[in-house]
Design a protein around this motif. Structure first.
Motif, PDB file in Angstrom:
ATOM      1  N   ILE A   1       0.873  -1.172   0.000  1.00  0.00           N
ATOM      2  CA  ILE A   1       0.000   0.000   0.000  1.00  0.00           C
ATOM      3  C   ILE A   1       0.909   1.221   0.000  1.00  0.00           C
ATOM      4  N   ILE A   2       0.722   2.086  -0.984  1.00  0.00           N
ATOM      5  CA  ILE A   2       1.559   3.287  -1.051  1.00  0.00           C
ATOM      6  C   ILE A   2       0.715   4.517  -0.767  1.00  0.00           C
ATOM      7  N   ASP A   3       1.364   5.484  -0.150  1.00  0.00           N
ATOM      8  CA  ASP A   3       0.742   6.772   0.156  1.00  0.00           C
ATOM      9  C   ASP A   3       1.476   7.804  -0.691  1.00  0.00           C
TER      10      ASP A   3
ATOM     11  N   THR B   1       5.440   7.162   0.920  1.00  0.00           N
ATOM     12  CA  THR B   1       5.855   6.014   1.713  1.00  0.00           C
ATOM     13  C   THR B   1       5.036   4.797   1.298  1.00  0.00           C
ATOM     14  N   TYR B   2       5.495   3.622   1.715  1.00  0.00           N
ATOM     15  CA  TYR B   2       4.748   2.391   1.482  1.00  0.00           C
ATOM     16  C   TYR B   2       4.628   1.622   2.788  1.00  0.00           C
ATOM     17  N   ALA B   3       3.595   0.794   2.864  1.00  0.00           N
ATOM     18  CA  ALA B   3       3.366  -0.014   4.060  1.00  0.00           C
ATOM     19  C   ALA B   3       2.919  -1.407   3.650  1.00  0.00           C
ATOM     20  N   ALA B   4       3.308  -2.371   4.450  1.00  0.00           N
ATOM     21  CA  ALA B   4       2.835  -3.740   4.255  1.00  0.00           C
ATOM     22  C   ALA B   4       1.380  -3.803   4.705  1.00  0.00           C
ATOM     23  N   PRO B   5       0.562  -4.625   4.053  1.00  0.00           N
ATOM     24  CA  PRO B   5      -0.841  -4.729   4.467  1.00  0.00           C
ATOM     25  C   PRO B   5      -0.995  -5.094   5.949  1.00  0.00           C
TER      26      PRO B   5
ATOM     27  N   GLU C   1      -1.560   0.239  11.903  1.00  0.00           N
ATOM     28  CA  GLU C   1      -0.718   1.083  12.757  1.00  0.00           C
ATOM     29  C   GLU C   1      -0.048   2.216  11.978  1.00  0.00           C
ATOM     30  N   ALA C   2      -0.119   2.162  10.660  1.00  0.00           N
ATOM     31  CA  ALA C   2       0.583   3.145   9.821  1.00  0.00           C
ATOM     32  C   ALA C   2      -0.119   4.498   9.876  1.00  0.00           C
ATOM     33  N   GLU C   3       0.684   5.531   9.808  1.00  0.00           N
ATOM     34  CA  GLU C   3       0.139   6.894   9.756  1.00  0.00           C
ATOM     35  C   GLU C   3       0.174   7.348   8.299  1.00  0.00           C
ATOM     36  N   MET C   4      -0.939   7.068   7.607  1.00  0.00           N
ATOM     37  CA  MET C   4      -1.016   7.363   6.184  1.00  0.00           C
ATOM     38  C   MET C   4      -2.193   8.288   5.924  1.00  0.00           C
TER      39      MET C   4
ATOM     40  N   TYR D   1       9.923   5.316  -3.074  1.00  0.00           N
ATOM     41  CA  TYR D   1       9.241   5.597  -1.819  1.00  0.00           C
ATOM     42  C   TYR D   1       9.962   4.858  -0.692  1.00  0.00           C
ATOM     43  N   ASP D   2       9.826   5.383   0.521  1.00  0.00           N
ATOM     44  CA  ASP D   2      10.445   4.788   1.702  1.00  0.00           C
ATOM     45  C   ASP D   2       9.414   3.995   2.491  1.00  0.00           C
ATOM     46  N   ALA D   3       9.896   3.077   3.309  1.00  0.00           N
ATOM     47  CA  ALA D   3       9.003   2.326   4.193  1.00  0.00           C
ATOM     48  C   ALA D   3       8.404   3.278   5.207  1.00  0.00           C
TER      49      ALA D   3
END
Length: 114
Positions: A39-41, A46-50, A55-58, A75-77
């Motif tokens: 999932i990318i913002d 940034t990107y995040a694992a599903p 917990e991600a701040e997107m 993009y960064d983690a």
């Protein structure tokens, strides 16, 4: 077989054996396959694992894509949770090569892929 040919064969077999044995003890880090769900913002780049998304701040400018696409956008983690998800540490070279050819187990399952 001639004596010289036997020495060459023995030398080659010795080198192969040393590489295989050494490959079982030298650890490397392995990245997730490029088709792993991500999932990318686009706002924060940034990107995040599903599994880390809750917990991600997107922001709300999100897209579900692949890990390869997120990396191509540079993009960064989003957090260490995502970094840990997309990296498998301390994998012996021999087993990493087996994973590359689809013969070894990976930490990423088929459910994690698009």
């Amino acid at each position: 077989m001639k004596r010289k040919d036997k020495k060459i064969v023995i030398t080659l077999l010795s080198v192969v054996a040393i590489l295989i044995i050494g490959g079982m003890f030298v650890p490397i880090s392995v990245s997730a396959p490029s088709d792993t769900r991500t999932i990318i913002d686009h706002t924060t780049q940034t990107y995040a694992a599903p599994s880390c998304f809750d917990e991600a701040e997107m922001t709300n400018f999100l897209q579900e894509t692949t890990f390869g696409h997120a990396k191509s956008l540079d993009y960064d983690a989003e957090s260490s949770c995502s970094t840990d998800f997309y990296t498998q540490s301390d994998v012996p070279i021999f087993f990493a090569m087996l994973q590359l050819f689809g013969l070894g187990e990976q930490q990423w399952s088929e459910e994690d892929r698009l």
